[in-house]
Structures are given as structure tokens and as C-alpha cells.
Scaffold this motif. Structure first.
Motif, mmCIF file in Angstrom:
data_model
loop_
_atom_site.group_PDB
_atom_site.id
_atom_site.type_symbol
_atom_site.label_atom_id
_atom_site.label_comp_id
_atom_site.label_asym_id
_atom_site.label_seq_id
_atom_site.Cartn_x
_atom_site.Cartn_y
_atom_site.Cartn_z
ATOM 1 N N ALA A 90 5.829 9.514 1.019
ATOM 2 C CA ALA A 90 6.830 10.558 0.803
ATOM 3 C C ALA A 90 7.448 10.474 -0.592
ATOM 4 O O ALA A 90 8.252 11.318 -0.968
ATOM 5 C CB ALA A 90 7.926 10.439 1.857
ATOM 6 N N GLY A 91 7.105 9.431 -1.339
ATOM 7 C CA GLY A 91 7.678 9.285 -2.674
ATOM 8 C C GLY A 91 9.057 8.662 -2.666
ATOM 9 O O GLY A 91 9.854 8.863 -3.589
ATOM 10 N N ALA A 92 9.366 7.891 -1.643
ATOM 11 C CA ALA A 92 10.631 7.136 -1.659
ATOM 12 C C ALA A 92 10.391 5.798 -2.338
ATOM 13 O O ALA A 92 9.258 5.322 -2.411
ATOM 14 C CB ALA A 92 11.125 6.924 -0.231
ATOM 15 N N GLU A 93 11.475 5.220 -2.836
ATOM 16 C CA GLU A 93 11.358 3.896 -3.452
ATOM 17 C C GLU A 93 11.780 2.860 -2.408
ATOM 18 O O GLU A 93 12.843 2.987 -1.798
ATOM 19 C CB GLU A 93 12.276 3.795 -4.677
ATOM 20 C CG GLU A 93 12.194 2.447 -5.375
ATOM 21 C CD GLU A 93 13.305 2.260 -6.414
ATOM 22 O OE1 GLU A 93 13.439 1.140 -6.919
ATOM 23 O OE2 GLU A 93 14.046 3.239 -6.698
ATOM 24 N N ILE A 94 10.951 1.842 -2.215
ATOM 25 C CA ILE A 94 11.267 0.828 -1.203
ATOM 26 C C ILE A 94 12.014 -0.340 -1.838
ATOM 27 O O ILE A 94 11.591 -0.888 -2.852
ATOM 28 C CB ILE A 94 9.983 0.336 -0.517
ATOM 29 C CG1 ILE A 94 9.417 1.484 0.321
ATOM 30 C CG2 ILE A 94 10.261 -0.886 0.350
ATOM 31 C CD1 ILE A 94 8.041 1.236 0.841
ATOM 32 N N ALA A 95 13.154 -0.682 -1.266
ATOM 33 C CA ALA A 95 13.905 -1.868 -1.703
ATOM 34 C C ALA A 95 13.830 -2.880 -0.564
ATOM 35 O O ALA A 95 14.435 -2.673 0.490
ATOM 36 C CB ALA A 95 15.351 -1.498 -2.003
ATOM 37 N N TRP A 96 13.065 -3.935 -0.759
ATOM 38 C CA TRP A 96 12.995 -4.953 0.292
ATOM 39 C C TRP A 96 14.292 -5.741 0.297
ATOM 40 O O TRP A 96 14.762 -6.185 -0.744
ATOM 41 C CB TRP A 96 11.805 -5.894 0.046
ATOM 42 C CG TRP A 96 10.482 -5.191 0.132
ATOM 43 C CD1 TRP A 96 9.666 -4.862 -0.903
ATOM 44 C CD2 TRP A 96 9.834 -4.715 1.324
ATOM 45 N NE1 TRP A 96 8.532 -4.200 -0.442
ATOM 46 C CE2 TRP A 96 8.614 -4.107 0.926
ATOM 47 C CE3 TRP A 96 10.169 -4.738 2.679
ATOM 48 C CZ2 TRP A 96 7.730 -3.522 1.850
ATOM 49 C CZ3 TRP A 96 9.272 -4.163 3.592
ATOM 50 C CH2 TRP A 96 8.077 -3.565 3.177
ATOM 51 N N GLY A 97 14.883 -5.864 1.433
ATOM 52 C CA GLY A 97 16.155 -6.585 1.513
ATOM 53 C C GLY A 97 16.476 -6.866 2.960
ATOM 54 O O GLY A 97 15.779 -6.396 3.864
ATOM 55 N N GLU A 98 17.536 -7.590 3.180
ATOM 56 C CA GLU A 98 17.829 -7.980 4.552
ATOM 57 C C GLU A 98 18.411 -6.818 5.347
ATOM 58 O O GLU A 98 19.227 -6.053 4.826
ATOM 59 C CB GLU A 98 18.803 -9.167 4.578
ATOM 60 C CG GLU A 98 18.613 -9.985 5.839
ATOM 61 C CD GLU A 98 19.738 -10.978 6.082
ATOM 62 O OE1 GLU A 98 19.560 -11.841 6.940
ATOM 63 O OE2 GLU A 98 20.791 -10.878 5.429
ATOM 64 N N ASP A 99 18.001 -6.723 6.589
ATOM 65 C CA ASP A 99 18.634 -5.828 7.554
ATOM 66 C C ASP A 99 20.156 -6.027 7.413
ATOM 67 O O ASP A 99 20.665 -7.115 7.653
ATOM 68 C CB ASP A 99 18.147 -6.255 8.952
ATOM 69 C CG ASP A 99 18.845 -5.540 10.099
ATOM 70 O OD1 ASP A 99 19.940 -4.996 9.893
ATOM 71 O OD2 ASP A 99 18.289 -5.565 11.209
#
Lengths: 588, 588
Positions: free
Chosen positions: B276-285
Motif C-alpha cells: 500500500a506504500g506505507a512506511e513500516i516502523a518496527w517497534g514494540e507493541d
């Protein structure tokens, strides 16, 4: 400070020539170690800051130096606030500073001075473009940079090493073959020294030749160092040459799978190997674990070295007991006296680190080093902390005792706290634990007696120690910050809990422990390990509150003191022996 | 086994249709949790294996099932050796099997059933091409697959939750705004439940609605679940809809920065968001830590629930003490009796897990579950281990007691070992520790008394527990295998050391502990934590070797028993109270 100011200007001029708008200047040199020779003191030359951990970042319009909590006072004292922002490495990390001040700029780095892993993290967290430079602009701006060290290297004799270089290389090469790797880079000079039974004199306290090596899967090795003529022949299959020969040697690995240790290898190696078309296999330095697990000869050498070191320390302690209240001793003179005692010991080669000799409030400074400016007269009723060690051909020592200078017992609070430190020290020394347990899991064992009283110490409980190598050796450590590497038989670790009351006093008690297989007990279903205490020197009972000890702790102190007397007594002169007998008498 | 055999053939036919030569079939469903509803029992349907941890890999010509040491016997028993290779997850890992048997083949996976992090590791270690499939071929081959659960969900009342959904969402949204993130995916139904004060009944022992959610930085949330009509209104700003609406909701995040938790999010989310063209930020729930640190109302609820649970357990224990030697009790009947006692407790909703009711050698099976086939008559002179817990609207309980069924004290060896387990249990319960210490650093505290005798237990010392949520809750755990997440005030953790002699007996003692700020002691320089023991039930003194206890340990047992009597006694009938008074009398 005028001097460092003009150095900063000179460096900035070089940055323009190199086509970058900034430069990273770490404290380490290309061997990424704790100590650096004068030629590697880039951070100190540029900033004036001489602590053992730090990083400077110079941009065209601003500059910052980072260090950790141990050195913030020293950093403020040694650097010019008009030219340098002074920052806390953890609380105000370099990545955040770069993000705030270097966004959109090209910041250079010397690929010999950083690991790829660290650079990748810095890049990810800062978003700043980091550019590998072919030469270090700082070196170009440093006209009178000292030459690299050229101390003679020598062979570490088989009677101390316990295994020949051939045997060690064959074992490491077998590990490479099993992993399908044609070679590995040994970027850590400690690994080079251990693998090749080679010792040098390039650093003050660690007997290293500053060298890189390539080990191949056929057990041959090539060593690359400055001034190779100073290295003795190392036997068949080991070639020693100049650092200039390194690029060609890396190119020769084209098309092959080469192991690099991500934590210990400058980025320059990976960059050169990729350029040459080699395949990089990230993996552990194959020598690190064998080096940490001392063989039978190294273990016996450690015991022997500790007996001689104990005799020297006990001679000092007996002398100190007589002289402490004279009012004539200072921190530096006491440390010099201990060094003189050690110098008479057989196989002694020098201190394993600059002794920490701190009295009264100075003892509360965990990494205190007495200098002519700070040197303090040792008072009549105070704590004196002495943390020191020796390099012997057969082993490395590291021992701390905290002594009370008064005539009677120390005040109650001090005794209570010293005794809690001792209880933690004993708890670790007497621990039995199953295979698989690692230092971070065991560190709390030494803290519980302090924790019970709301007290703690802000350092790890212990570090690995080499065999006539570095007094700080990985991979295992009793520390929450360490990687959880299981403790194995043959590892030597320090056991050094402490307690520090800033501005008042400091307490630390340290012995070295040798991990060994424990004899199985009835019902035991898996292998256990235990520790053999290597260090032999009495504790100062003027600081002991004997009523706080459990029956088992009392029995252990008595057992340990009896052992010290039995092993060290025969090595002492009559006067020292008499003092030692009193110091080692059973607790009342 | 004929049935599972034809299922394997049916699946292979579907693999051809899907254009792959293999498929990964994990134990978990798309919620990646410990428990799955019948519709998610893919591994059990295909292989017959019903353990709670496992993975199957089906290739066109061979197939393997992997599990860990707890379940190897069960795996061998439940699966057909003619069709399935049975493998140990750790010693013969899936990656090695794939590398050996699937090199050069395309192996499919359902992107809803695995995290990207796990897939990346498997890909790196195996070298095999893993292909995301649009639908799960197994579901297509499973004609009578049960429908997803449709239990009614309900609002978790403010008097139990202690904070409104609005307040919780605003706090989590503030964390997103601070990180510059527009939204986060909550892929863990426990987080959805806690954040929205919502409880469901989709699983047997954990009051969850199986749902995903998207939380936005304006504190609005969207919930996606099967049969959304069963969910009550959740207040302004919370939309509840069908799983079919999820793809569009993810597409609507185009161009925005979205947080995903790498450990808890199916790969399908990252794949859809990237598409979808979103940017993923891996981080804690962002909900995990607030959920673990119980608020004041949740803490009080835990105390109240434990008092009622203690009264039910004590009633059972008094009955057991009378009936144990009747020869009429079995593991299943005893567990049923305890459940009947709990059912009478106010706010009780069900067991928090299937009780582990093991007598004699069965108690040595750490994850034993009595079934009609294994149900064993409880003998007259043996150990009986009962590990059980309840779900109450105000809290979740988990308690283990090991009981001696004989008339007099247990034999000396048993008493010695039970007492060592108790000493470890007390050592952890009474620990004071500084802020920053994490579970992996403290686990050894509970083991030392066993280690001293060469004994140990092969499980962690304790796990986190939810507030009317899962009895196994992250992120903190007393375990070397856990991430070193510092323990914080408000976390509830179990303290359950044990000792197991296979084929003979098993011992475990478990209380729940609530971490809280400790009052400062004189000289204390930083914040410390301590534990409040929540569980209230006497220990069986027939198993105690009182002479082994230190004075402090004896005092603690007496203090605890006095507290149990004072808090539980008034809740008991006269006969039970009389028994409890004896069980809680001071040690002789």
C-alpha cells in the motif's frame, strides 16, 4: 587548549580536501582494543581528553566529544568548552547528535577504526550518510604523530603455552573446514598472540604484538604488522610480513568464503574482501573461545603465578600494616612499594594494568588513578583500596584488597558494608552451577547481600582474564551488559563486588576464579561447574563484622585463610610470615 | 492414522494447485499465541500431534514434524512414522531439514501464520526460497474445518480495569505521536483486549476476543474480527468491523508511518502495508508494557482474587488432607474437586489453564495433563503435585503446591529436595533489587539452593501473568531464555522452582508475586523494587526439613503462614479453618 584548538582548525582544513563535511574520531585504533599506543592516540591529540572510552565528531561548524559516566568530570576538565560540546555517550548518544546537526551532510570515517556493525547502527539511527575515507584526514593533520611501536616480539614458550602453535592452528582450521570456510581474518591481536604463541611489547600492560592475521583452512597463517623484522620465526606454515602486504593477501581470497567476527573486525576488511569478490561469512573469531578456556598448562601456570603474586602482595600488606599509620605513605608511594615487591617475583614482566591506589574519598572513584596532582597522603583512620595485578610469563593476576588504616576495628557502618561486599564475593566464589549458565545470569549472586540493604555497585561483578595476555579478556563476564556466553571449564574470571560512597570511601574485594568441572553429587543429572579461587591474600579483618557471617561463610573465610597461610607462608620472610599467621588466624 | 495419511495426500494435491513444492504448517494460528481455537488446529488436523508447540513441513516427497523436548514422546505416539519424520526443534532444526531436503525448491507459507523475522531467519539459515501464498492450501484441503469461534464479547468493567479505554488509548497514541508514527497494528489479541477493556470467550482459558486492531495517533481504533455483531459498543472512537474490512484499512495507511511489533505480527501485515506504500516502523507493541504493569485497581483486584482463590484452594487442601489416604482419589477426580471449590468463588469465570494434577511419577512430567487413559489413583505414600489457576473478573491466579499423602513426614530425600525448592522460592520472594534488573538476571536466585546439591530444573523460574487475561503474559519472565526486560512495579510474575526425578516424583512450589517499589533504606542511592506475595495457601510441612532452613527462612515461613491464616481463615468453614490453623501453626 590553544594547541588543541589549532589542531581542530587543521583537521577541518583536511576535511575540505577529503570532500566531506565531518569526521568520526574514536578512541580506539585499528585493533579496536582498550589500550592504544601513542601513535593511535588520535582522540587525545585532537581533543585533549585521555579517558579510555570516547568518540569525537567534528563537523565543519561544530564538534562534540562523547564519553561515559566514568569520565564525564575528566572530559569537562580536559577539553575546551569553547570548541567542544561535551556529551554523555548513553544519555546523549552520537546518533542523536548526528541526526540533529549533520542531517543531509556527508560525514567521513576511517574504515580501519570502526566495525561495520557499529557503523550500520549509527547510520540507521542518525539517518546520516557515512563515507569511508581512503586515508585518515586526522593523520594528515598530525605532523609529529609518533611512529607505531616497534618492540621486539618473542615466542611464548611451550612450557607456558601448553600447546604448540601447530596444534592450535590445526584445531582452528578444522573449525573453518567444518563451516565450509576457506580462511578467517583474526583482527584481534590477542587472538593472533594466543594462536601463534607469540608475545610482544607494543602496549604498556598487555604483552601484544599489534598485528592482524589470516588463518587458512590448511592451518597456515599470515601475520601482518609494522616492522616485521622484530618478529622471531614462528615455525612452518606461518608467514610474517608487513602491513603493506595485507591488501594483496585479501585480494588473494577472491571467490572464497572468509569468516569475519562482526564485533572485532574493522570495516576495512569487509570492504576489501567484497571488493576482491570474496564471500563474507560473519561468525565468531574461532580462537576466542579456545583462548578463554585455559588448557592444563595455562591453568597450572595461573596457580603458580598467583602463588608468587600472593607472596609479593602479602609482603606489601605486612609492610603496610606496620607503616600505614606513620603518616608518610601516599597513594603513589604505596603503589610503588607494591610494584617493587612484585618486581622481585620470578617471571614477573610488569603490571597488568596501572594500579588503582586510592585512599579515603579517592577510593570511591571506581577507575581512580593517582597522579602527582591527586596523590593523597594515606590517613590514619580510613579505607585504602588497592587494585593491582601482574603479568607473569605463566599467568596474569588481578587482585583488590580494601584495608583499614586505623589501629582498632573500623566503624560499624564501614564494617557492615565491607562485610556485605565480602558476602557477595564469597557467594560467587562458592557457587556451583550447571553447564549453560552465563555471566549475566550469575552477576546477581554477588549482589544479594548488598541489595538486601538497598546498596549496589555500578560496575560488573567480574571480567575474563587472559594467560599472560590481557587482564580484560572476553567473551565471558559476570555482568548484565555482557553477552550470555556460557561459562566453561578453564575460564578465568574476576570476582570483585564493591561499594562506593562518593566523597567518603570505596570498598572492593577481588579474587580471580578458575572455572572447573565439579565432581558429581548424588542424584546429579547433568554436568556442573564450580570455581577454584586462584588469588591468595588475606582479607582485612579490621573491616569484618564477624557476627554478620553465616556459619558457612565463617567456615569459608577460615578455610581460605588457612590455605593462604599454607601456600604463601613458606614463601615469606620471618617477619612477614608472623604477620601473615595473625592475619590468617581463625575468626574469633 | 489412516485419516491423517489421507489428509497428507489431500494437502499435497493442493500444493500442486498452488504451484509450490512444499508448505510450512505451524502450530499457531494468525494470532501467534499459545492457545488456538478448533478452527486453528491445522497442525493437529494434519499430523495428529496435539502438543502446544510444533511445526510441520510438507514437501511433495517427504514430510517432517518438529517439536521440543517437552513433547517428543507425545509426538512419537501421535504421528505415523511411515508418513512423518519426527524431529527435535532445537537439535534438528527446521532450517537444517529444509536445507537438506528442499534445496532449489519453492516452499510455500501462509503469511498470516509466521512473523517476517522468523521467515527471514529460516530463509537465511536454509537457503530455501519461501513463497507467500494468497490462501492456505491446508484450509482448502480441510473440508469440515470448524467455523471460527463466535463467543459473545463483553466490556471489561472500569471497576476491574481501573482505567478507561479512552485514557489507555490516549496514552498509547501519545507514544505513537512522540515516535512520529501515524498508527500501529495491534496483532496481539491480549493487547486489543487490554486497550479497549474488552474480554471475550474465543479460547478455553484466556478471555480473549480473537481480533486485530489498528490504533491511530489520534487515539481512535479499528477492530477487525470474525462476526463483529457479537462485540458490544466500545465507545466513541472505536470502530468494530469484520476481518474482510482489514485490507482496505491497511491500504488507507498509504504514505504513513506505521508501527509493527516484529515479534508479534504476522508477515501478512508488513506485506500488505508495503504494497500500500506505507512506511513500516518496527517497534514494540505500545500496549505490552502498560498492560504488564498493573494499575492500582488491577493490583487490588489481584489481591482480592487471590484471597478468594486461596479460600477455594484451602478448602480443597483440607478435604485432600482428609481423603488422600482413602485410596479413592484419582488425579482427575482431585482436579475436579478443586474446580468445584473454585466455582463457588465470587467472580470466578473458569480455569486459567487445564490443571496439572500429577501423582507419583506423573508429577515428574513437567507439562503433564491427566486424561482418562493416564488418570492415576493417588497412592498412600507419595507426592502429589497440583498446579492450577483461576480466571476471576478482577484477576488471574496460578498456584502450585506439592503434597505428601502419607500419614507422617515424607522420607528424608524427598524432604531435603522439597526444602531446597522452598528455599529457592523464598529467596526470590524476599529479593530486593535495583531498578533495571531483569528476569534473566534473577532466575539463578531461585536455583542456588538446588545447585548447591547438584540439582536443577529444566524450566524457567517464572512467567508474567495478566489481569483477567493470559496466565502466560510477556514481556518479563524469570528465565534465562527471556529478553532482559527490566522488572517494573505492577508486574505480576510467578515464582515456581521445582525438582523432577523422572519415573519417580516431581516437586514444584508456586506463588504469584507482585513487583512494587521498595521503601528506601538508609544509605540507599537509587530506587529498589521488591515483591508482594499474592498467593495465599499453606505449604505442606510433611515435606519440610525444618533443620535445613536458616533462621531468616524459618521466620519467613512463619510470617507467611500467619498471614495466610489471618487472611484466609475468616473465609473458611469451621472444619477447614481448624485444619488451616494446624497447617499454619509456627514451625516447631
Amino acid at each position: 587548549m590553544t594547541e588543541t584548538s589549532s589542531r581542530l582548525d587543521a583537521l577541518r582544513a583536511r576535511l575540505r580536501d577529503a570532500g566531506v563535511e565531518g569526521l568520526l574520531i574514536p578512541r580506539s585504533d585499528e585493533f579496536l582494543g582498550e589500550y592504544v599506543p601513542p601513535s593511535g592516540e588520535r582522540l587525545a591529540w585532537l581533543t585533549g581528553f585521555t579517558g579510555s572510552a570516547g568518540l569525537a565528531i567534528v563537523l565543519t561548524d561544530r564538534a562534540a566529544v562523547f564519553t561515559d559516566g566514568r569520565y564525564t568530570t575528566q572530559l569537562a576538565h580536559q577539553t575546551d568548552p569553547a570548541r567542544w560540546e561535551r556529551r554523555h555517550m548513553v544519555e546523549e548518544p552520537p546518533a542523536a547528535w548526528l541526526k540533529a546537526h549533520a542531517a543531509g551532510r556527508r560525514v567521513g570515517y576511517d574504515p580501519w577504526l570502526h566495525t561495520e556493525a557499529w557503523l550500520a547502527k549509527l547510520r540507521a539511527e542518525s539517518g546520516v550518510e557515512l563515507v569511508a575515507l581512503a586515508g585518515n584526514p586526522l593523520d594528515a593533520a598530525w605532523p609529529d604523530r609518533p611512529a607505531p611501536p616497534e618492540a621486539r616480539a618473542r615466542v611464548h614458550e611451550l612450557r607456558f603455552a601448553g600447546a604448540s602453535s601447530e596444534v592450535k592452528r590445526e584445531a582452528a582450521a578444522a573449525a573453518l573446514r567444518e563451516a565450509g570456510e576457506a580462511a578467517c581474518v583474526l583482527a584481534d591481536p590477542h587472538s593472533v598472540a594466543w594462536l601463534l604463541n607469540l608475545r610482544g611489547g607494543d602496549l604498556a600492560h598487555t604483552p601484544l604484538l599489534l598485528a592482524f592475521a589470516i588463518l587458512r583452512d590448511d592451518a597456515t597463517a599470515s601475520v601482518f604488522c609494522h616492522a616485521p623484522a622484530r618478529v622471531p620465526p614462528l615455525g612452518d606454515g606461518v608467514w610474517v610480513g608487513s602491513r603493506d602486504a595485507l591488501p594483496a593477501a585479501l585480494r588473494a581470497l577472491a571467490g572464497q568464503r572468509v569468516r569475519l567476527d562482526a564485533d572485532a573486525t574493522p570495516a576495512a576488511f569487509a570492504q576489501a574482501l567484497r571488493g576482491a569478490g570474496a564471500e563474507i561469512a560473519w561468525g565468531e573469531d574461532p580462537v576466542r573461545l579456545p583462548r578463554a578456556c585455559k588448557n592444563a598448562v595455562e591453568r597450572q601456570g595461573a596457580r603458580d603465578a598467583h602463588r608468587r603474586d600472593g607472596a609479593a602482595l602479602v609482603r606489601f600488606l605486612a609492610w603496610f600494616a606496620r607503616e600505614a599509620r606513620s603518616g608518610l605513605l601516599t597513594e603513589m608511594s604505596a603503589a610503588a612499594r607494591l610494584l617493587a615487591c612484585r618486581r622481585e617475583a620470578e617471571l614477573f614482566q610488569g603490571e597488568s594494568f596501572p594500579a588503582i591506589s586510592g585512599s579515603g574519598p579517592n577510593a570511591a572513584v571506581i577507575h581512580y588513578r593517582a597522579t602527582p596532582e591527586t596523590d593523597r597522603r594515606i590517613g590514619a583512620e580510613e579505607c585504602y583500596l588497592l587494585d593491582s595485578g601482574g603479568q607473569y610469563l605463566d599467568g596474569t593476576t588481578d587482585v583488590t584488597r580494601t584495608l583499614w588504616t586505623g589501629p582498632g576495628p573500623a566503624p560499624a557502618e564501614l564494617r557492615e558494608r565491607w562485610t556485605r561486599v565480602l558476602q557477595g564475593h564469597i557467594a560467587l566464589a562458592t557457587l556451583r552451577f550447571p553447564q549453560g549458565a552465563a555471566g549475566p545470569h550469575l552477576d546477581a549472586i554477588a549482589r544479594r547481600a548488598l541489595w538486601d540493604a538497598g546498596l549496589d555497585y555500578d560496575h560488573g561483578t567480574g571480567h575474563g582474564v587472559g594467560s599472560f595476555l590481557s587482564v580484560h579478556e572476553g567473551p565471558a563476564a559476570f555482568s548484565r551488559a555482557a553477552k550470555p556466553v556460557p561459562i566453561r571449564a578453564g575460564m578465568i574470571l574476576s570476582d570483585e563486588p564493591g561499594f562506593y560512597l562518593p566523597g567518603q570511601y570505596g570498598i572492593r574485594i577481588e579474587n580471580l576464579l578458575l572455572a572447573r568441572d565439579a565432581e558429581a553429587l548424588p542424584g546429579q543429572a547433568k554436568p556442573f561447574l564450580e570455581f577454584e579461587t586462584l588469588t591468595l591474600a588475606p582479607y582485612d579483618r579490621a573491616l569484618l563484622d564477624v557476627a554478620r557471617l553465616s556459619p558457612a561463610e565463617r567456615a569459608w573465610v577460615d578455610w581460605y585463610h588457612a590455605r593462604v597461610l599454607a601456600e604463601i607462608g613458606p614463601l615469606c620472610d620471618a617477619e612477614t610470615r608472623e604477620w601473615l599467621a595473625g592475619a590468617c588466624a581463625p575468626l574469633g
